[in-house]
Motif scaffolding. Structure first.
Motif, short mmCIF file in Angstrom:
data_model
loop_
_atom_site.label_atom_id
_atom_site.label_comp_id
_atom_site.label_asym_id
_atom_site.label_seq_id
_atom_site.Cartn_x
_atom_site.Cartn_y
_atom_site.Cartn_z
N ARG A 189 0.79 -1.23 0.00
CA ARG A 189 0.00 0.00 0.00
C ARG A 189 0.82 1.28 0.00
N LEU A 190 2.10 1.21 0.35
CA LEU A 190 2.92 2.42 0.40
C LEU A 190 3.52 2.82 -0.95
N ASP A 191 3.22 2.09 -1.99
CA ASP A 191 3.58 2.43 -3.37
C ASP A 191 5.09 2.67 -3.55
N PHE A 192 5.88 1.67 -3.18
CA PHE A 192 7.32 1.77 -3.38
C PHE A 192 7.68 1.75 -4.87
N SER A 193 6.76 1.24 -5.68
CA SER A 193 7.00 1.21 -7.12
C SER A 193 7.21 2.61 -7.68
N SER A 194 6.44 3.58 -7.18
CA SER A 194 6.61 4.98 -7.61
C SER A 194 7.79 5.63 -6.92
N ALA A 195 8.07 5.21 -5.68
CA ALA A 195 9.15 5.81 -4.90
C ALA A 195 10.52 5.62 -5.54
N ILE A 196 10.71 4.52 -6.27
CA ILE A 196 12.03 4.27 -6.87
C ILE A 196 12.33 5.24 -8.01
N GLN A 197 11.31 5.93 -8.51
CA GLN A 197 11.53 6.91 -9.57
C GLN A 197 12.04 8.22 -9.01
N ASP A 198 11.96 8.38 -7.69
CA ASP A 198 12.44 9.58 -7.01
C ASP A 198 13.85 9.30 -6.50
N ILE A 199 14.84 10.03 -7.00
CA ILE A 199 16.24 9.76 -6.64
C ILE A 199 16.47 9.90 -5.14
N ARG A 200 15.65 10.71 -4.44
CA ARG A 200 15.81 10.90 -3.00
C ARG A 200 15.37 9.66 -2.22
N ARG A 201 14.45 8.87 -2.79
CA ARG A 201 13.90 7.71 -2.09
C ARG A 201 14.48 6.39 -2.59
N PHE A 202 15.18 6.44 -3.70
CA PHE A 202 15.67 5.21 -4.35
C PHE A 202 16.52 4.37 -3.40
N THR A 203 17.51 4.96 -2.76
CA THR A 203 18.42 4.21 -1.88
C THR A 203 17.67 3.61 -0.69
N TYR A 204 16.71 4.35 -0.17
CA TYR A 204 15.90 3.88 0.96
C TYR A 204 15.15 2.61 0.58
N VAL A 205 14.49 2.63 -0.58
CA VAL A 205 13.71 1.47 -1.03
C VAL A 205 14.62 0.28 -1.29
N VAL A 206 15.78 0.52 -1.90
CA VAL A 206 16.72 -0.57 -2.17
C VAL A 206 17.18 -1.22 -0.87
N LYS A 207 17.49 -0.40 0.12
CA LYS A 207 17.93 -0.93 1.42
C LYS A 207 16.81 -1.75 2.06
N LEU A 208 15.58 -1.28 1.95
CA LEU A 208 14.45 -2.00 2.52
C LEU A 208 14.28 -3.36 1.82
N LEU A 209 14.39 -3.37 0.49
CA LEU A 209 14.29 -4.62 -0.26
C LEU A 209 15.40 -5.59 0.15
N GLN A 210 16.59 -5.04 0.42
CA GLN A 210 17.71 -5.89 0.81
C GLN A 210 17.47 -6.53 2.17
N LEU A 211 16.94 -5.77 3.11
CA LEU A 211 16.64 -6.31 4.44
C LEU A 211 15.55 -7.38 4.37
N ILE A 212 14.55 -7.15 3.53
CA ILE A 212 13.49 -8.15 3.34
C ILE A 212 14.09 -9.42 2.73
N ALA A 213 15.00 -9.24 1.76
CA ALA A 213 15.63 -10.40 1.12
C ALA A 213 16.42 -11.23 2.12
N ARG A 214 17.03 -10.58 3.09
CA ARG A 214 17.87 -11.29 4.05
C ARG A 214 17.08 -12.13 5.05
N SER A 215 15.91 -11.62 5.48
CA SER A 215 15.25 -12.32 6.58
C SER A 215 13.72 -12.35 6.55
N GLN A 216 13.09 -11.55 5.68
CA GLN A 216 11.64 -11.42 5.76
C GLN A 216 10.89 -11.91 4.52
N LEU A 217 11.60 -12.51 3.58
CA LEU A 217 10.98 -12.88 2.30
C LEU A 217 9.82 -13.84 2.48
N THR A 218 9.98 -14.82 3.34
CA THR A 218 8.93 -15.84 3.52
C THR A 218 7.75 -15.31 4.33
#
Length: 291
Positions: free
Chosen positions: A42-71
């Motif tokens: 619901r937080l629309d991260f898909s649009s957030a990655i188009q904003d250079i100010r939010r891009f790194t934040y979203v990538v870091k969040l995806l990385q943390l999910i990949a490490r431990s929260q994917l399932t």
């Protein structure tokens, strides 16, 4: 666990003042979402990655999910996760910006997928095993594409980095908070390489990210007895987390109990809205859903 209503939660904050993120995580439904997957959708991260100010934040969040929260993500949230990741990879392939960040993310994701697939039956996987195998193959394909990425040299007759005076180049280097960015920029020209090797530059970087007692435990000296600050930085990075910097971050409003992007603002009805806002790092975002 005892559940608090939104109004009771607000009253508690008004009585006790500002709370930490760890205290916030003790209150279910305090942010309007029940699960990490629901918030992610619901937080629309898909649009957030188009904003250079939010891009790194979203990538870091995806990385943390990949490490431990994917399932822990629902089937819909997992599909959304990989759709966003696909858009990120295509964006990097198109504009050639931040490839290192995405390579690190994909490395963590591929490792997690390998562990999950090899240990099938030991953990609960949402969806057919063939779907997870297909996802791993997709990730490996993305890694290969990024590995083959060739940075195109732009022909420009205007002002370049080489035309800037030394003090301006030095100021640019001192504004970086990531050591790898300094190393990368130092590879552009011989002058930048010399500036990027400056001991004071790396000393300030160490002092910014780490406490004195931390780098005293891992002191590295040269043959002449000088501290090797550059080596210190990369050594300390292995033992301690570095400070995170983002152009824009999610914030939590304790008065209204919602998450929002700082630069987008939020129409809070509190008398002093700014006192109700708490920044939420990517790790804190995930912690909000650990009950």
């Amino acid at each position: 666990m005892k559940k608090y209503s939104i109004m009771k939660s607000v009253n508690m904050h008004q009585k006790k003042g500002k709370r930490t993120i760890s205290e916030m995580t003790q209150m279910p439904k305090r942010h309007g979402y029940c699960t990490l997957g629901e918030a992610f959708n619901r937080l629309d991260f898909s649009s957030a990655i188009q904003d250079i100010r939010r891009f790194t934040y979203v990538v870091k969040l995806l990385q943390l999910i990949a490490r431990s929260q994917l399932t822990s993500l629902s089937g819909v949230a997992q599909k959304n996760y990989f759709n966003i990741l696909d858009k990120i990879v295509q964006k990097v392939l198109d504009d050639h910006q931040n490839p290192r960040l995405i390579k690190d993310l994909l490395q963590d994701l591929s490792s997690t997928l390998c562990i999950l697939i090899r240990g099938v039956g030991k953990s609960v996987l949402v969806g057919n095993i063939n779907i997870w195998i297909c996802r791993l193959e997709t990730v490996l394909g993305w890694q290969q594409q990024l590995q083959n990425l060739q940075m195109t040299k732009h022909v420009n007759s205007g002002l370049t980095l080489s035309d800037l005076p030394l003090h301006m180049l030095n100021n640019i280097l001192h504004r970086f908070s990531d050591g790898w960015d300094i190393v990368t920029l130092g590879q552009v020209t011989p002058t930048l390489y010399v500036l990027s090797e400056d001991r004071q530059l790396w000393k300030k970087l160490c002092q910014y990210h780490f406490a004195e007692q931390q780098f005293c435990r891992h002191l590295i000296l040269s043959e002449k007895g000088h501290i090797e600050w550059k080596l210190m930085y990369f050594t300390l990075q292995k033992y301690y987390p570095t400070k995170e910097q983002y152009g824009d971050t999610l914030h939590f409003c304790r008065h209204c109990s919602i998450l929002f992007w700082k630069d987008s603002g939020h129409p809070c009805t509190a008398a002093d809205p700014d006192s109700c806002f708490t920044p939420v790092s990517p790790q804190h975002f995930i912690d909000l859903f650990k009950f």
